[in-house]
Design an enzyme around this catalytic site. Structure first.
Site, PDB file in Angstrom:
ATOM      1  N   GLY A 290      -7.803  -2.848  -2.102  1.00  0.00           N
ATOM      2  CA  GLY A 290      -6.600  -3.623  -1.817  1.00  0.00           C
ATOM      3  C   GLY A 290      -5.815  -2.903  -0.741  1.00  0.00           C
ATOM      4  O   GLY A 290      -5.800  -3.265   0.428  1.00  0.00           O
ATOM      5  N   ARG A 291      -5.203  -1.783  -1.162  1.00  0.00           N
ATOM      6  CA  ARG A 291      -4.335  -1.028  -0.266  1.00  0.00           C
ATOM      7  C   ARG A 291      -5.017  -0.617   1.041  1.00  0.00           C
ATOM      8  O   ARG A 291      -4.420  -0.697   2.113  1.00  0.00           O
ATOM      9  CB  ARG A 291      -3.863   0.224  -1.005  1.00  0.00           C
ATOM     10  CG  ARG A 291      -2.750   0.985  -0.315  1.00  0.00           C
ATOM     11  CD  ARG A 291      -2.488   2.321  -1.016  1.00  0.00           C
ATOM     12  NE  ARG A 291      -2.534   2.280  -2.440  1.00  0.00           N
ATOM     13  CZ  ARG A 291      -1.460   2.158  -3.236  1.00  0.00           C
ATOM     14  NH1 ARG A 291      -0.273   2.108  -2.708  1.00  0.00           N
ATOM     15  NH2 ARG A 291      -1.601   2.124  -4.546  1.00  0.00           N
ATOM     16  N   CYS A 359      22.978  -2.809  -7.154  1.00  0.00           N
ATOM     17  CA  CYS A 359      23.922  -2.010  -7.921  1.00  0.00           C
ATOM     18  C   CYS A 359      23.250  -1.029  -8.852  1.00  0.00           C
ATOM     19  O   CYS A 359      23.416  -1.099 -10.071  1.00  0.00           O
ATOM     20  CB  CYS A 359      24.817  -2.938  -8.716  1.00  0.00           C
ATOM     21  SG  CYS A 359      25.614  -4.079  -7.609  1.00  0.00           S
TER      22      CYS A 359
HETATM   23  N1  LLP Z   1      -9.389  -3.218  -8.861  1.00  0.00           N
HETATM   24  C1  LLP Z   1      -8.654  -3.084  -9.987  1.00  0.00           C
HETATM   25  C2  LLP Z   1      -9.275  -3.390 -11.284  1.00  0.00           C
HETATM   26  C3  LLP Z   1      -7.324  -2.673  -9.908  1.00  0.00           C
HETATM   27  O1  LLP Z   1      -6.600  -2.543 -11.017  1.00  0.00           O
HETATM   28  C4  LLP Z   1      -6.750  -2.387  -8.628  1.00  0.00           C
HETATM   29  C5  LLP Z   1      -5.365  -1.959  -8.509  1.00  0.00           C
HETATM   30  C6  LLP Z   1      -7.556  -2.548  -7.489  1.00  0.00           C
HETATM   31  C7  LLP Z   1      -8.869  -2.960  -7.648  1.00  0.00           C
HETATM   32  C8  LLP Z   1      -7.047  -2.280  -6.102  1.00  0.00           C
HETATM   33  O2  LLP Z   1      -6.662  -0.963  -5.943  1.00  0.00           O
HETATM   34  P1  LLP Z   1      -6.308  -0.400  -4.484  1.00  0.00           P
HETATM   35  O3  LLP Z   1      -7.568  -0.409  -3.646  1.00  0.00           O
HETATM   36  O4  LLP Z   1      -5.267  -1.254  -3.900  1.00  0.00           O
HETATM   37  O5  LLP Z   1      -5.814   0.969  -4.771  1.00  0.00           O
HETATM   38  N2  LLP Z   1       1.463  -1.141  -7.592  1.00  0.00           N
HETATM   39  C9  LLP Z   1       0.841   0.118  -7.288  1.00  0.00           C
HETATM   40  C10 LLP Z   1      -0.645   0.006  -7.229  1.00  0.00           C
HETATM   41  C11 LLP Z   1      -1.229  -0.570  -8.474  1.00  0.00           C
HETATM   42  C12 LLP Z   1      -2.707  -0.704  -8.398  1.00  0.00           C
HETATM   43  C13 LLP Z   1      -3.211  -1.501  -9.531  1.00  0.00           C
HETATM   44  N3  LLP Z   1      -4.617  -1.769  -9.508  1.00  0.00           N
HETATM   45  C14 LLP Z   1       1.411   0.654  -5.993  1.00  0.00           C
HETATM   46  O6  LLP Z   1       2.298   0.012  -5.422  1.00  0.00           O
HETATM   47  O7  LLP Z   1       1.034   1.720  -5.558  1.00  0.00           O
END
Ligand code: LLP
Length: 431
Positions: A290-291, A359
């Site tokens: 994702g990121r 706030c």
């Molecule tokens: N697959 C699963 C099963 C996941 O739970 C996640 C992210 C991904 C893929 C994607 O992960 P990435 O490649 O984006 O790291 N809100 C947090 C991040 C939460 C990630 C949750 N799961 C933040 O803003 O850093």
């Protein structure tokens, strides 16, 4: 090297793809951020298409020769226009709710490009995903597996399933987003997972297709990925010896990006650790980034409202707040902030706190952050906001959520209009 990195710190444009200074002011691709502010107002999320398409293509290129699907993690940024751009490049998708499934179906993505993760899928969500004939359910408990089997029986079609195994690996990253250790709520321990695979070996309604293991997010070293891949490969082989022939190995997401001075592996370095342990299995690799795909492609544009000095401290109050970008408040994340206009080389830099209008004290983006002098009305850029930015925004303090803009070359378009006051009260009833 380290020194270069430090001097880059105040210039995220130097390490953020497709943002640069043109005639002294920041642009995304060939569109000036000031022009976007003039049309769409602030705060506004801005995404550059070239940055995320090129990240996607780098994954593809690095995986050439390995049977694979890249399943973009919808939760990172689920705007329909972004999803459609990924879909058009041939991406598959990782979802965690029926809401995300709804988004994908709205843009015509077919089920065989969808995997469903998540620790709390409801029966209704499972039913919907079965009807959509998705590629794979990543099951996270014995109880979920029972529901999946019963819903599959109801519609008379076996459910394609994998177990999300908890590989018991500490991957670092912020505690709120680490998932791969046995104390976390995610996945199933290997002995229990193995028992479930064998229990449903000949089941009519569970069709074992794979094994999965997402270990966390914003991981900045390759070692945990290597360890997880090796463990999953071992489990895959063990199951095959038991007569359970799987096709998919889902390594999850989690590759980190550079926000400030992190030094994460490149996409190529990350991918390079995977096939080594997996090639011999002859499996089809699934990845759920994702990121790493969208994080650096986006920024949050905001405007200075007030400059407040108190007891030797300077607060820059901006029009974006924690409801727009909650990562600093929630994870202590550092998103650098710089002016849209390039400061003069002689500009005096002093430490400031950059805060939003909400706030509570947690509504603060940065403490003691070095900034050149700015004035009310100036535009600022909050960097690294493409992933888990808008997606985690809310209406807290009855603030309408911001607009989102997609830039492509010298053009931009609004891919989500700013919310109105009416949007704020939609669905509320007085009697
Ligand atoms: N697959 C699963 C099963 C996941 O739970 C996640 C992210 C991904 C893929 C994607 O992960 P990435 O490649 O984006 O790291 N809100 C947090 C991040 C939460 C990630 C949750 N799961 C933040 O803003 O850093």
């Amino acid at each position: 090297m380290a020194k270069d990195k430090d001097s880059d710190l105040l210039n995220p444009a130097s390490y953020t793809p497709n943002f640069s200074y043109r005639r002294g002011a920041l642009s995304c691709e060939r569109v000036s951020l000031a022009a976007i502010a003039a049309r769409a107002g602030t705060p506004t999320y801005i995404y550059g298409r070239a940055a995320f398409t090129s990240a996607y293509r780098r994954f593809r290129r690095a995986l050439r020769g390995t049977p694979h699907s890249i399943c973009y993690a919808v939760k990172a940024n689920s705007n329909l226009a972004i999803l459609r751009a990924f879909a058009r490049m041939g991406s598959s998708f990782d979802i965690v709710s029926a809401g995300e499934l709804f988004r994908l179906r709205r843009i015509g993505v077919s089920g065989e490009r969808i995997v469903f993760s998540g620790v709390g899928k409801t029966r209704e969500e499972i039913r919907e995903a079965l009807r959509a004939r998705i590629l794979l359910f990543n099951v996270e408990s014995a109880e979920e597996l029972e529901i999946l089997a019963s819903e599959a029986a109801r519609i008379g079609r076996a459910a394609p399933a994998a177990i999300r195994v908890n590989p018991d690996i500490e991957a670092g990253g912020h505690p709120h987003i680490a998932t791969g250790h046995h104390r976390h709520k995610f996945g199933v321990d290997w002995p229990e997972a193995r028992r479930l695979y064998l229990l449903h070996k000949d089941s009519l309604w569970i069709d074992w297709k794979g094994i999965s293991g997402h270990i966390g997010s914003q991981i900045t070293r390759v070692a945990p990925f290597r360890a997880a891949a090796t463990r999953l490969a071992g489990y895959f082989r063990d199951l095959s010896n038991e007569g359970i022939a799987l096709r998919y190995l889902d390594i999850g997401g989690g590759l980190g990006i550079r926000y400030t001075n992190e030094n994460p592996p490149s996409i190529e370095e990350y991918v390079a650790v995977l096939p080594k342990s997996l090639r011999a299995l002859g499996c089809h690799l699934l990845l759920e980034p994702g990121r790493a795909l969208i994080g650096q492609a986006g920024v949050l544009l905001t405007r200075v409202l007030y400059i407040k000095s108190s007891r030797g401290k300077t607060f820059i109050v901006v029009d974006a707040a924690m409801n727009d970008l909650i990562r600093p408040a929630l994870y202590g994340a550092t998103h650098p902030i710089t002016p849209v206009n390039r400061p003069r080389a002689s500009a005096k830099i002093s430490p400031v706190d950059i805060v939003g209008p909400i706030c509570e004290s947690g509504d603060s983006f940065l403490h003691d952050w070095p900034m050149p002098e700015v004035q009310p009305g100036d535009l600022l850029v909050i960097w690294g906001a493409g992933a888990y930015g808008f997606a985690e925004s809310s209406n807290y303090n009855s603030r309408p959520r911001s607009a989102e803009i997609l830039v492509q070359g010298s053009r931009f378009r609004i891919i989500r209009r700013r919310e109105t006051r009416e949007d704020l009260i939609r669905g509320e009833r007085l009697s």
